[in-house]
Design an enzyme around this catalytic site. Sequence first.
Site, PDB file in Angstrom:
ATOM      1  N   LYS A 115       0.841  -1.210   0.000  1.00  0.00           N
ATOM      2  CA  LYS A 115       0.000   0.000   0.000  1.00  0.00           C
ATOM      3  C   LYS A 115       0.868   1.249   0.000  1.00  0.00           C
ATOM      4  O   LYS A 115       0.636   2.185  -0.770  1.00  0.00           O
ATOM      5  CB  LYS A 115      -0.897  -0.008   1.255  1.00  0.00           C
ATOM      6  CG  LYS A 115      -1.471   1.346   1.620  1.00  0.00           C
ATOM      7  CD  LYS A 115      -2.325   1.290   2.873  1.00  0.00           C
ATOM      8  CE  LYS A 115      -1.595   1.487   4.178  1.00  0.00           C
ATOM      9  NZ  LYS A 115      -1.260   2.872   4.538  1.00  0.00           N
ATOM     10  N   ASN A 116       1.884   1.267   0.882  1.00  0.00           N
ATOM     11  CA  ASN A 116       2.668   2.499   1.038  1.00  0.00           C
ATOM     12  C   ASN A 116       3.665   2.722  -0.099  1.00  0.00           C
ATOM     13  O   ASN A 116       4.340   3.754  -0.131  1.00  0.00           O
ATOM     14  CB  ASN A 116       3.367   2.518   2.401  1.00  0.00           C
ATOM     15  CG  ASN A 116       2.362   2.728   3.525  1.00  0.00           C
ATOM     16  OD1 ASN A 116       1.205   3.087   3.268  1.00  0.00           O
ATOM     17  ND2 ASN A 116       2.779   2.504   4.759  1.00  0.00           N
TER      18      ASN A 116
ATOM     19  N   CYS B  87      -4.215  12.660  13.804  1.00  0.00           N
ATOM     20  CA  CYS B  87      -4.959  11.440  13.508  1.00  0.00           C
ATOM     21  C   CYS B  87      -4.815  10.525  14.706  1.00  0.00           C
ATOM     22  O   CYS B  87      -4.166  10.880  15.684  1.00  0.00           O
ATOM     23  CB  CYS B  87      -4.456  10.780  12.237  1.00  0.00           C
ATOM     24  SG  CYS B  87      -2.872  10.001  12.444  1.00  0.00           S
TER      25      CYS B  87
ATOM     26  N   ARG C 114      -8.517  -0.538   4.740  1.00  0.00           N
ATOM     27  CA  ARG C 114      -7.643   0.500   4.174  1.00  0.00           C
ATOM     28  C   ARG C 114      -6.314  -0.085   3.726  1.00  0.00           C
ATOM     29  O   ARG C 114      -5.702   0.422   2.798  1.00  0.00           O
ATOM     30  CB  ARG C 114      -7.354   1.574   5.233  1.00  0.00           C
ATOM     31  CG  ARG C 114      -8.546   2.411   5.599  1.00  0.00           C
ATOM     32  CD  ARG C 114      -8.131   3.505   6.526  1.00  0.00           C
ATOM     33  NE  ARG C 114      -7.023   4.255   5.917  1.00  0.00           N
ATOM     34  CZ  ARG C 114      -6.333   5.201   6.520  1.00  0.00           C
ATOM     35  NH1 ARG C 114      -6.623   5.518   7.754  1.00  0.00           N
ATOM     36  NH2 ARG C 114      -5.363   5.829   5.907  1.00  0.00           N
TER      37      ARG C 114
END
Length: 419
Positions: free
Chosen positions: A22-23, A116, A397
């Site tokens: 993902k990153n 966050c 996510r």
Amino acid sequence: MDSIKIEGGARLEGVIDISPAKNAVLPLMTAALLARGVSKLTRVPDLADVRTLGKLLANLGAEVERDGEGLVIDTSSVDGWDAPYDLVKTMRASVLVLGPLVGRYGKARVSLPGGCAIGARPIDQHLSGLEKLGAKVTLEHGYVDVEAQRLTGARFVFDVVTVTGTENILMAACLAEGTTIIENAAREPEVEDLARCLVSMGAKIEGIGTAILTIEGVTELAPYEYEPVGDRIETGTYMVAAAITGGELTLKGARLEHLDAVTEKLMQSGTEIISLDNGDVVVKGGDHSKSVDMRTSPYPGFPTDMQAQFMALMAVSQGVSVINESIFENRYMHVAELIRMGADIRLEGHTATVLGVPALSGANVMATDLRASAALVLAGLAASGATVVGRVYHLDRGYERLEEKLSAVGARISRISAT
Ligand code: EPU
């Protein structure tokens, strides 16, 4: 809101395919903005964060489409520079449009991400870097406006090692006039992957994979076709799944060389990890894992993105483990939930002291962060009885088909859809 239910106690055995990271994918998607035309990522995991960034790129005028396992991004009609609050607030990685937009179009307007669940997470370093390259930065009404005619190369030293900060300045510098030297750059494999993709687009970058990146600006970059690197955090998470269930998993597409610190700690705690000639990794959990101390730090140190999952294992290991989180000040949301499952953990500032217990017991739990949620799934695999992990959208996510991959290797896990 969906939940995931796990009946603990099953020993996992089988093969898991590791998805692209993902990153790595997120900065690669924004890098498409640096060139006009059609770029293609040949493998992209089906994740909520990828869809969110796709929406953001579409909002700028790009066309983003799935193509089988891949993703095609056509930037021919990009005509916007705005990353609005609604998108940035759901995903901080939206700030990754900043560098490419300023580098290529000379302007960007991005909502400040704010805090966050895992910490304050400012972007001051991204902004100082862009200022150093000659951009004018203005903060107003919760937005940051960045403008420059054409960026000019400069030497910039990061105060802290920042992954997306390095990625933003790296992308911006590729189209700047002259030479940029970035010092104290992040060395994460995903930063390296981005640099390699940028080189394939025509960028001139030296020092890839080191803390000093030297970029010779060019006037134009070409679209890319690129395959993102495998996900080291997904790999590490399934390594812990094998360890915590005393199971044996073969991880395909894992890049063990990106997981030295995690491998070292897992082996010290009694997990066997074998790299096969074909690149697959076999992970065998021992009968009783032993407690090991651990401190998170930037790559090649132990990744903060594996801290929660490692703590789940330490919760059922023999002895006392002292865990220190040095990257994010508040990345311990899983602690209170693990305690509800019977773990013995004391938290003091950045340090968690985990006294291993013989067994955890299933409970209803939830967490407000992706990796914390993964840790609760791992704890559920080892616990007696049923664990229900709420707020599954955090897992969606960053973990592709988590419950499918785990049930295929013997976990009793299912998704409960919200009605
Ligand atoms: N920091 C600053 N100023 C800045 C930037 C960062 O003070 O301008 C601080 C942060 O507050 C933090 C430290 O520097 O204390 C490191 O943060 P970093 O900027 O490296 O984090 P990031 O780039 O926002 C990426 C990953 C995270 C991962 C961290 C650390 C992406 C899209 N996100 O975030 O991934 O935890 O690096 O490795 O690459 C996840 O996947 O679950 C996740 C949170």
